[in-house]
Design a protein around this motif. Structure first.
Motif: not given
Length: 63
Positions: A32, A36, A39-40
């Motif tokens: 995860p 994350e 996805q920044r």
């Protein structure tokens, strides 16, 4: 005469336990935290471009 401690070959990770562990790790998917980070949004601000241009102009002036 025996070999020096450093001269011994490293044990290879080829056993059944290692293969099973790698299979489980691959099936779990992406961590995860990694998802994350992917996805920044990428920072592509004008300030960053200005700094790159400033550095480039200083390098050209010094050369």
């Amino acid at each position: 005469m025996t070999r020096h401690v450093i001269d011994h070959a490293a044990p290879k990770a080829e056993g059944a336990r290692v293969k099973h562990f790698l299979d489980l790790a691959r099936k779990e998917g992406v961590h995860p935290a990694i998802a994350e980070l992917n996805q920044r949004p990428a920072e592509r601000g004008a300030r960053k471009v200005q700094e790159f241009l400033r550095i480039e102009s200083e390098e050209k002036a010094g050369a």
